[in-house]
Design an enzyme around this catalytic site. Sequence first.
Site, PDB file in Angstrom:
ATOM      1  N   THR A   1       0.119  28.509  -4.915  1.00 30.23           N
ATOM      2  CA  THR A   1       1.119  28.307  -5.827  1.00 30.23           C
ATOM      3  C   THR A   1       0.950  29.089  -7.161  1.00 30.23           C
ATOM      4  O   THR A   1      -0.395  28.861  -7.680  1.00 30.23           O
ATOM      5  CB  THR A   1       1.246  26.886  -5.976  1.00 30.23           C
ATOM      6  OG1 THR A   1       0.192  26.174  -6.332  1.00 30.23           O
ATOM      7  CG2 THR A   1       1.875  26.076  -4.690  1.00 30.23           C
TER       8      THR A   1
ATOM      9  N   ASN B   1      -3.679  26.028  -6.215  1.00 31.92           N
ATOM     10  CA  ASN B   1      -3.272  26.804  -7.473  1.00 31.92           C
ATOM     11  C   ASN B   1      -4.371  27.812  -7.734  1.00 31.92           C
ATOM     12  O   ASN B   1      -5.445  27.672  -6.902  1.00 31.92           O
ATOM     13  CB  ASN B   1      -2.753  26.153  -8.780  1.00 31.92           C
ATOM     14  CG  ASN B   1      -3.848  25.230  -9.162  1.00 31.92           C
ATOM     15  OD1 ASN B   1      -4.929  25.546  -8.939  1.00 31.92           O
ATOM     16  ND2 ASN B   1      -3.344  24.235  -9.707  1.00 31.92           N
TER      17      ASN B   1
ATOM     18  N   ALA C   1       1.454   9.536  -1.391  1.00 40.14           N
ATOM     19  CA  ALA C   1       2.787   9.240  -1.515  1.00 40.14           C
ATOM     20  C   ALA C   1       3.712  10.125  -1.719  1.00 40.14           C
ATOM     21  O   ALA C   1       4.831  10.231  -1.431  1.00 40.14           O
ATOM     22  CB  ALA C   1       2.604   7.900  -2.090  1.00 40.14           C
TER      23      ALA C   1
ATOM     24  N   GLU D   1      -7.439  13.143  -3.009  1.00 38.40           N
ATOM     25  CA  GLU D   1      -7.434  11.888  -3.711  1.00 38.40           C
ATOM     26  C   GLU D   1      -7.939  10.751  -2.952  1.00 38.40           C
ATOM     27  O   GLU D   1      -8.191   9.706  -3.146  1.00 38.40           O
ATOM     28  CB  GLU D   1      -6.203  11.478  -4.325  1.00 38.40           C
ATOM     29  CG  GLU D   1      -5.538  12.503  -5.509  1.00 38.40           C
ATOM     30  CD  GLU D   1      -4.503  12.072  -6.258  1.00 38.40           C
ATOM     31  OE1 GLU D   1      -4.273  12.178  -7.313  1.00 38.40           O
ATOM     32  OE2 GLU D   1      -3.789  11.293  -5.566  1.00 38.40           O
TER      33      GLU D   1
ATOM     34  N   MET E   1       0.318   3.396  -8.282  1.00 32.51           N
ATOM     35  CA  MET E   1       0.990   3.064  -9.232  1.00 32.51           C
ATOM     36  C   MET E   1       0.671   3.697 -10.530  1.00 32.51           C
ATOM     37  O   MET E   1      -0.316   3.589 -11.193  1.00 32.51           O
ATOM     38  CB  MET E   1       1.154   1.597  -9.588  1.00 32.51           C
ATOM     39  CG  MET E   1       2.280   1.071 -10.301  1.00 32.51           C
ATOM     40  SD  MET E   1       3.882   1.375  -9.789  1.00 32.51           S
ATOM     41  CE  MET E   1       4.040  -0.125  -8.617  1.00 32.51           C
TER      42      MET E   1
ATOM     43  N   ASP F   1       3.623  18.335  -5.544  1.00 31.21           N
ATOM     44  CA  ASP F   1       3.736  17.637  -4.600  1.00 31.21           C
ATOM     45  C   ASP F   1       4.930  17.779  -3.869  1.00 31.21           C
ATOM     46  O   ASP F   1       5.176  17.289  -2.847  1.00 31.21           O
ATOM     47  CB  ASP F   1       3.429  15.915  -5.025  1.00 31.21           C
ATOM     48  CG  ASP F   1       2.279  15.894  -5.473  1.00 31.21           C
ATOM     49  OD1 ASP F   1       1.212  16.266  -4.956  1.00 31.21           O
ATOM     50  OD2 ASP F   1       2.056  14.756  -6.382  1.00 31.21           O
TER      51      ASP F   1
END
Length: 304
Positions: A212, A183, A42, A139, A12, A245
């Site tokens: 990227t 990256n 997520a 993560e 969150m 993401d």
Amino acid sequence: MSKVLVVGSINMDLVAQVDQFPRLGETLFGQSFATHHGGKGANQAVAAARLGAEVTMIGRVGDDAFGQELKTSLAAEGINTEWISSSANTASGIAMITLAGSDNAIIVVPGANADLTPADVIAAESAFLAADVVIAQLESPLATIEMAAQLAQRHGKPFILNPAPAMPLSAELLKQITLLTPNEFELSIALGTPENAWQAALQHYPGQILMTAGQDGAWYTNAAGELQQQESFAVHAVDTTGAGDTFNGALAAFWHLGLSEASRLACAAGALSVTRAGAQGGMPTLAELNAFLDGVQGKTGDEK
């Protein structure tokens, strides 16, 4: 569309807007506050689901109000949450974000994300069997991601790793990765090579790295080690949060089309996502992506 299995974080985001950052011990009034659903895992799951993929996620939330809200939100996106567990007496992962002008200060507390174990991944082995492609980030605990890579390899499933946040990767894990999506900075940390040596790194791992590069799009090598560029799509950027993401989720969603086409669509989805505010808030649907591509008539870069 691909059946995508995501192994990763669920957070969150708590966002406060201020005129200036407080000094040590100082209390200031803020202008606004908002909560946003986040976490790289997520986010990538939502991006893939909105683009039409059949998505299942493996992750953990806390047994708090945030955990219930986050899991409910993922289910509302059409994501299979069967393998999202709740950690007892543990808070859900959060990111405390303070915005002052164009600057930000962020504190991430992993919370229940740190409880995602190799055992959780093994318990969800049936999800690997059902998947077309598996994608993960960093993560979550590294041992858990390594187990996900092992299971993907065991069942012959492509394994995409977005190595963020950046950390060194073992030679064994690199052997199990089908495609690494860093990256330039993350690539140098993952491989232990100089940042300016990215072309040599891509050629050393032909067809296994897609780097990227922001406004320069993305770079990769084909199976013969020849350098290829997928140019970016020119848009008016409103908020770049979550663009990476979105790119990775789209890459997994379109994996079945091959790396060249998947990277083109992923670059387009990532570009479209920055035209709206928020990480998940800016992620496009398949219809929106198709309309965007129709609008640019397949052109890339400055030609648009």
